[in-house]
Design an enzyme around this catalytic site. Structure first.
Site, PDB file in Angstrom:
ATOM      1  N   SER A  22       0.812  -1.222   0.000  1.00 13.04           N
ATOM      2  CA  SER A  22       0.000   0.000   0.000  1.00 13.04           C
ATOM      3  C   SER A  22       0.845   1.272   0.000  1.00 13.04           C
ATOM      4  CB  SER A  22      -0.940  -0.009   1.207  1.00 13.04           C
ATOM      5  OG  SER A  22      -0.185  -0.124   2.395  1.00 13.04           O
ATOM      6  N   THR A  32      -1.568   3.606   4.686  1.00  9.41           N
ATOM      7  CA  THR A  32      -0.609   4.674   4.393  1.00  9.41           C
ATOM      8  C   THR A  32       0.399   4.703   5.511  1.00  9.41           C
ATOM      9  OG1 THR A  32      -2.286   6.032   3.323  1.00  9.41           O
ATOM     10  CG2 THR A  32      -0.449   7.229   4.316  1.00  9.41           C
ATOM     11  N   THR A  88       1.832   7.002   0.225  1.00 13.44           N
ATOM     12  CA  THR A  88       0.918   5.874  -0.014  1.00 13.44           C
ATOM     13  C   THR A  88       0.743   5.599  -1.502  1.00 13.44           C
ATOM     14  OG1 THR A  88      -1.291   5.046   0.587  1.00 13.44           O
ATOM     15  CG2 THR A  88      -1.181   7.295  -0.178  1.00 13.44           C
ATOM     16  N   ARG A  97      -7.314   9.004  -9.422  1.00 13.52           N
ATOM     17  CA  ARG A  97      -7.802   9.271  -8.061  1.00 13.52           C
ATOM     18  C   ARG A  97      -6.655   9.718  -7.159  1.00 13.52           C
ATOM     19  NH1 ARG A  97      -6.849   7.342  -2.522  1.00 13.52           N
ATOM     20  NH2 ARG A  97      -8.775   7.658  -1.375  1.00 13.52           N
ATOM     21  N   VAL A  98      -6.885  10.776  -6.402  1.00 16.93           N
ATOM     22  CA  VAL A  98      -5.925  11.239  -5.403  1.00 16.93           C
ATOM     23  C   VAL A  98      -6.624  11.209  -4.051  1.00 16.93           C
ATOM     24  CG1 VAL A  98      -4.631  13.266  -4.607  1.00 16.93           C
ATOM     25  CG2 VAL A  98      -4.622  12.661  -7.035  1.00 16.93           C
ATOM     26  N   GLY A  99      -5.941  10.702  -3.038  1.00 12.01           N
ATOM     27  CA  GLY A  99      -6.561  10.614  -1.712  1.00 12.01           C
ATOM     28  C   GLY A  99      -6.174  11.783  -0.821  1.00 12.01           C
ATOM     29  N   ASP A 100      -6.246  11.549   0.470  1.00 13.78           N
ATOM     30  CA  ASP A 100      -5.924  12.593   1.447  1.00 13.78           C
ATOM     31  C   ASP A 100      -4.419  12.765   1.659  1.00 13.78           C
ATOM     32  OD1 ASP A 100      -5.943   9.966   2.511  1.00 13.78           O
ATOM     33  OD2 ASP A 100      -5.994  10.743   4.556  1.00 13.78           O
ATOM     34  N   THR A 117      -4.821   7.962   8.363  1.00 16.73           N
ATOM     35  CA  THR A 117      -4.881   6.810   7.474  1.00 16.73           C
ATOM     36  C   THR A 117      -6.343   6.400   7.358  1.00 16.73           C
ATOM     37  OG1 THR A 117      -4.022   4.588   7.032  1.00 16.73           O
ATOM     38  CG2 THR A 117      -4.469   5.134   9.340  1.00 16.73           C
ATOM     39  N   GLY A 118      -6.640   5.635   6.336  1.00 11.69           N
ATOM     40  CA  GLY A 118      -8.020   5.198   6.137  1.00 11.69           C
ATOM     41  C   GLY A 118      -8.603   5.828   4.886  1.00 11.69           C
ATOM     42  N   GLY A 144      -9.501   8.074   2.394  1.00 11.22           N
ATOM     43  CA  GLY A 144      -9.031   9.443   2.207  1.00 11.22           C
ATOM     44  C   GLY A 144     -10.148  10.423   1.929  1.00 11.22           C
TER      45      GLY A 144
HETATM   46  N1  ASP Z   1      -5.645   7.442   3.176  1.00  8.89           N
HETATM   47  C1  ASP Z   1      -5.227   6.615   2.060  1.00  8.89           C
HETATM   48  C2  ASP Z   1      -5.953   7.051   0.815  1.00  8.89           C
HETATM   49  O1  ASP Z   1      -7.138   7.279   0.872  1.00  8.89           O
HETATM   50  C3  ASP Z   1      -5.427   5.155   2.298  1.00  8.89           C
HETATM   51  C4  ASP Z   1      -5.169   4.655   3.696  1.00  8.89           C
HETATM   52  O2  ASP Z   1      -4.403   5.237   4.439  1.00  8.89           O
HETATM   53  O3  ASP Z   1      -5.753   3.636   4.099  1.00  8.89           O
HETATM   54  O4  ASP Z   1      -5.346   7.092  -0.226  1.00  8.89           O
END
Ligand code: ASP
Length: 326
Positions: free
Chosen positions: A83, A185, A203, A213-216, A236-237, A239
């Protein structure tokens, strides 16, 4: 992409492979008034070897910024971590696209989003901070900048990740789905002996996501925020849910207003929970880690199973199950 069972296995393996780290693991963890420096915290079990690398810098009296960069490069370069960085699972079209950001004690920050073929996006993010008038570069522009700065083009899709992606293609109908296991992440926050707070976050994001796609994680104030006067936080989680509440900026702002790191993480998670309501199930995860200027830290997640690593006073500990809403 790791299930909780795999995490437990990995934790055992971490202890076996890195016995010199003196890793201790704990169950449910309360708010910790550690008031110690230096200290480094990071998300998930791959935070253990990452913290060990960061500790080498911190223990030598070095800058927290150098520590967090060196630390998160460990999972970025590890093909077994699916990941983050090399070996990260690709998007639904088979591209490994990476997000990363870094921030120092003086609000200097740099970020790259949706970058491909570069093993260490965190170091590119640092150079965006140091060598450009900008904060964020994305996609091809970020890649071109990295090449100009001397980074090598590398194929980040390992045979193992390619196999997992092909299996997904066969059974998924090419439909991205967010669940409890297809993301994670490394977010790392550190306080050095001179009292400087810094952080890094990197990440490959959600596996099998839409291309683009771009996350947090590369977004300052979502995946990472540092205010050198008060505190630092990382997330984390899912985003999308962290971006919606400007999660780490919120955590740091709450610390600035007087909450301790644990209270600040809990309030941020509570906002996610209030926002999602009945849509929260055992597959839904968002977690925050926070550290204040005194070296006190806290962690809180929506679901059980959020793990984080803490290295201080010569001990590298994996805290296996943070306090959580569910
Ligand atoms: N926060 C990350 C994202 O959404 C994924 C993760 O940390 O689980 O890209």
């Amino acid at each position: 992409m790791q299930t909780r069972r795999q995490f437990l296995k990995i934790s055992a393996l971490t202890t076996a492979v890195f016995p010199f780290l003196k890793v201790k693991t704990f169950g449910k963890t309360p708010f910790k008034e550690s008031s110690t420096k230096p200290i480094v915290l990071s998300t998930w079990s791959f935070g253990v070897p990452a913290n060990a690398e960061a500790w080498k810098v911190l223990n030598g009296g070095g800058w927290a910024l150098d520590a967090v960069e060196a630390g998160v490069k460990i999972p970025e370069g590890d093909p077994k971590v699916h990941s983050v960085g090399y070996g990260g699972l690709p998007d639904r079209d088979g591209h490994v696209t990476l997000d990363a950001c870094i921030m120092d004690e003086a609000l200097n920050c740099g970020s790259v989003a949706f970058i491909e073929n570069i093993m260490h996006p965190i170091s590119v993010a640092r150079l965006v901070m140091e060598k450009t008038p900008h904060i964020m570069l994305a996609g091809d522009g970020a890649y071109q900048f990295a090449i100009e700065q001397g980074f090598k083009k590398e194929n980040l899709l390992t045979p193992e990740s390619e196999k997992i992606w092909k299996e997904w293609l066969n059974k998924s109908g090419y439909k991205p789905k967010i669940d409890g296991v297809n993301h994670d992440t490394i977010g790392m926050i550190a306080l050095d002996t001179n009292g400087r707070l810094c952080g890094a976050c990197t990440t490959s994001g959600l596996s099998f996501k839409y291309h683009g796609r771009v996350g947090d994680s590369p977004i300052i104030g979502a995946g990472l925020y540092v205010d050198g006067e008060y505190g630092a936080a990382t997330s984390t989680g899912i985003g999308e849910e962290v971006i919606r509440i400007s999660g780490t900026h919120l955590v740091v702002e709450l610390m600035r207003q007087g909450r301790n790191p644990q209270e600040a993480c809990e309030e941020a998670v509570n906002r996610v929970v209030r926002n999602k309501g009945s849509k929260i199930d055992s597959d839904f995860q968002v977690g925050f880690l926070a550290l204040n200027k005194n070296g006190d830290y806290g962690a809180y997640a929506v679901n059980k199973g959020f793990q984080y690593a803490v290295y201080s006073q010569e001990e590298n500990n994996l805290l296996k199950d943070s306090k959580s809403h569910l």
